[in-house]
Write an enzyme that holds these catalytic residues in place. Structure first.
Site, PDB file in Angstrom:
ATOM      1  N   ARG A  86     -19.390 -21.627 -33.741  1.00 22.18           N
ATOM      2  CA  ARG A  86     -18.404 -20.682 -34.761  1.00 22.18           C
ATOM      3  C   ARG A  86     -17.381 -21.522 -34.965  1.00 22.18           C
ATOM      4  O   ARG A  86     -17.410 -22.169 -36.424  1.00 22.18           O
ATOM      5  CB  ARG A  86     -17.942 -19.278 -34.567  1.00 22.18           C
ATOM      6  CG  ARG A  86     -16.849 -19.008 -35.480  1.00 22.18           C
ATOM      7  CD  ARG A  86     -18.188 -18.185 -37.007  1.00 22.18           C
ATOM      8  NE  ARG A  86     -18.546 -18.810 -37.902  1.00 22.18           N
ATOM      9  CZ  ARG A  86     -20.113 -19.048 -38.502  1.00 22.18           C
ATOM     10  NH1 ARG A  86     -20.751 -18.204 -37.671  1.00 22.18           N
ATOM     11  NH2 ARG A  86     -20.015 -20.126 -39.228  1.00 22.18           N
ATOM     12  N   LYS A 110      -1.264 -27.743 -52.289  1.00 26.95           N
ATOM     13  CA  LYS A 110      -1.802 -25.920 -52.364  1.00 26.95           C
ATOM     14  C   LYS A 110      -3.107 -26.221 -51.772  1.00 26.95           C
ATOM     15  O   LYS A 110      -4.057 -26.584 -51.776  1.00 26.95           O
ATOM     16  CB  LYS A 110      -2.223 -25.725 -53.212  1.00 26.95           C
ATOM     17  CG  LYS A 110      -0.835 -25.452 -54.318  1.00 26.95           C
ATOM     18  CD  LYS A 110      -1.155 -24.766 -55.587  1.00 26.95           C
ATOM     19  CE  LYS A 110      -0.224 -24.743 -56.685  1.00 26.95           C
ATOM     20  NZ  LYS A 110      -0.649 -24.317 -58.471  1.00 26.95           N
ATOM     21  N   LYS A 170      10.987 -31.872 -60.016  1.00 24.08           N
ATOM     22  CA  LYS A 170      10.101 -31.048 -60.349  1.00 24.08           C
ATOM     23  C   LYS A 170      10.920 -29.577 -61.452  1.00 24.08           C
ATOM     24  O   LYS A 170      12.168 -30.272 -61.361  1.00 24.08           O
ATOM     25  CB  LYS A 170       9.452 -29.739 -60.036  1.00 24.08           C
ATOM     26  CG  LYS A 170       8.275 -30.027 -59.299  1.00 24.08           C
ATOM     27  CD  LYS A 170       7.770 -29.065 -57.968  1.00 24.08           C
ATOM     28  CE  LYS A 170       6.398 -28.224 -58.672  1.00 24.08           C
ATOM     29  NZ  LYS A 170       4.966 -29.094 -59.380  1.00 24.08           N
ATOM     30  N   GLU A 189       7.989 -34.733 -63.327  1.00 30.84           N
ATOM     31  CA  GLU A 189       7.273 -33.542 -64.392  1.00 30.84           C
ATOM     32  C   GLU A 189       7.684 -33.229 -64.819  1.00 30.84           C
ATOM     33  O   GLU A 189       9.359 -32.906 -64.940  1.00 30.84           O
ATOM     34  CB  GLU A 189       7.434 -32.075 -62.666  1.00 30.84           C
ATOM     35  CG  GLU A 189       6.735 -30.850 -63.599  1.00 30.84           C
ATOM     36  CD  GLU A 189       6.021 -29.686 -62.810  1.00 30.84           C
ATOM     37  OE1 GLU A 189       5.549 -29.716 -62.236  1.00 30.84           O
ATOM     38  OE2 GLU A 189       7.733 -29.386 -63.583  1.00 30.84           O
ATOM     39  N   ASP A 222       2.889 -31.891 -67.569  1.00 33.67           N
ATOM     40  CA  ASP A 222       2.964 -30.751 -67.306  1.00 33.67           C
ATOM     41  C   ASP A 222       2.112 -30.189 -67.790  1.00 33.67           C
ATOM     42  O   ASP A 222       2.689 -29.442 -69.325  1.00 33.67           O
ATOM     43  CB  ASP A 222       3.521 -29.892 -65.957  1.00 33.67           C
ATOM     44  CG  ASP A 222       3.217 -28.169 -65.309  1.00 33.67           C
ATOM     45  OD1 ASP A 222       2.529 -29.242 -64.808  1.00 33.67           O
ATOM     46  OD2 ASP A 222       3.719 -27.960 -65.545  1.00 33.67           O
TER      47      ASP A 222
END
Length: 301
Positions: free
Chosen positions: A106, A141, A173, A203, A224
């Protein structure tokens, strides 16, 4: 352009990852189903077969799963990481104590199926934009604990890697900009802090912010949530800022790199790439990839 070498996952890098997964699966008493039904003298041969077309990733992780459960299991890989396979292809053959093969099955399949799914989905994005110079790139992510191997799978699928964490590159950001007091102020502060090998990306949400960023000379600008028309305009602004012709712009090293992000999927990525941006980042290639269907089939004499 020179074809890049395939990335390599060293056995040492795979071992710690797989060891934790095996301990999670074997728990406190081991594989009690197998212990209860299969005698210790039984041996088995099995094949890990692909049931779909795809790009393979995770061979060394599968190898480590069998080796850590039982070093006597013979592991014969018929394909390598990055190979394209068809439904029905045999990927790996294993032979040894039946208990060991069934107990490792597995974990070995989980890694192979998930990472091959990431590589296969990335390859679909890469194929959509192969006629452009743009590269699809992953993000932070990723599933907790799997970032390094998911990013490895992205490269096998023809994508590129963004930063691996918060410590290997600076990405300013919108919230950083808000607190720092503006785009230029944030870039200036980052440059004063960073070492000479640390890249700085910022960004921006609109073209005015982009112009402010260009004046402050970051290494890269992330555009963005801009549509294709705005992205094409941004590429033109970047070219004009560096005083380059359209032909020279493509080949010029040292200019600001442009990355597009937001609303990226298989239906939109081609139009984004055709605007002339350098990179297209998307979490889809790691977070939305479905597993590649791979099964372990025991040979019955």
């Amino acid at each position: 352009m020179t074809e890049p070498f395939r990335p390599v996952l060293l056995p040492l890098m795979a071992e710690e990852q797989v060891r934790a997964s095996l301990l999670e699966d074997l728990g406190r008493a081991g594989d009690i189903t197998t212990y209860a039904t299969i005698g210790p003298e039984k041996r088995a041969r099995a094949a890990l077969n692909s049931r779909e077309d795809g790009v393979i990733a995770g061979i060394e992780l599968a190898r480590a799963a069998f080796r850590l459960v039982d070093p006597s299991v013979v592991f014969d890989a018929r394909v390598g990481d990055g190979d394209r396979v068809r439904a029905g292809d045999a990927l790996i053959r294993v032979e040894g104590p039946a208990r060991s093969i069934l107990s490792a099955e597995r974990v070995a399949l989980n890694y192979l199926m998930h990472l091959s799914g990431v590589a296969t989905y990335t390859a679909r994005f890469a194929a959509e934009i192969a006629h452009t110079r743009a590269r699809v790139t992953c993000t932070r992510k990723t599933l907790p604990g799997l970032r390094a191997v998911e990013k490895f799978a992205v490269r096998l699928g023809g994508g590129s890697n963004h930063r691996f964490g918060l410590d290997d590159a600076i990405l300013i950001k919108d919230n950083h900009i808000a607190v720092a007091g503006g785009v230029a102020a944030a870039i200036d502060a980052a440059r004063a802090y960073a070492g000479h090998l640390v890249k700085i990306e910022v960004e921006v949400d609109n073209l005015d912010q982009m112009r402010e960023a260009l004046a402050a000379r970051p290494d890269a600008i992330l555009l963005d949530n801009m549509g294709p028309d705005l992205l094409a305009e941004a590429v033109g602004i970047n070219r004009a800022h560096h005083g380059l012709s359209e032909a020279d712009y493509v080949a010029t090293a040292g200019r600001v790199v442009l990355e597009a992000s937001g609303n990226v999927n298989l239906q939109t990525v081609r139009a984004i790439a055709e605007t002339g941006v350098d990179f297209i980042s998307t979490s889809k290639i790691t977070m939305a990839a479905t597993t590649l269907d791979i099964g372990l089939d025991v040979d019955i004499d």
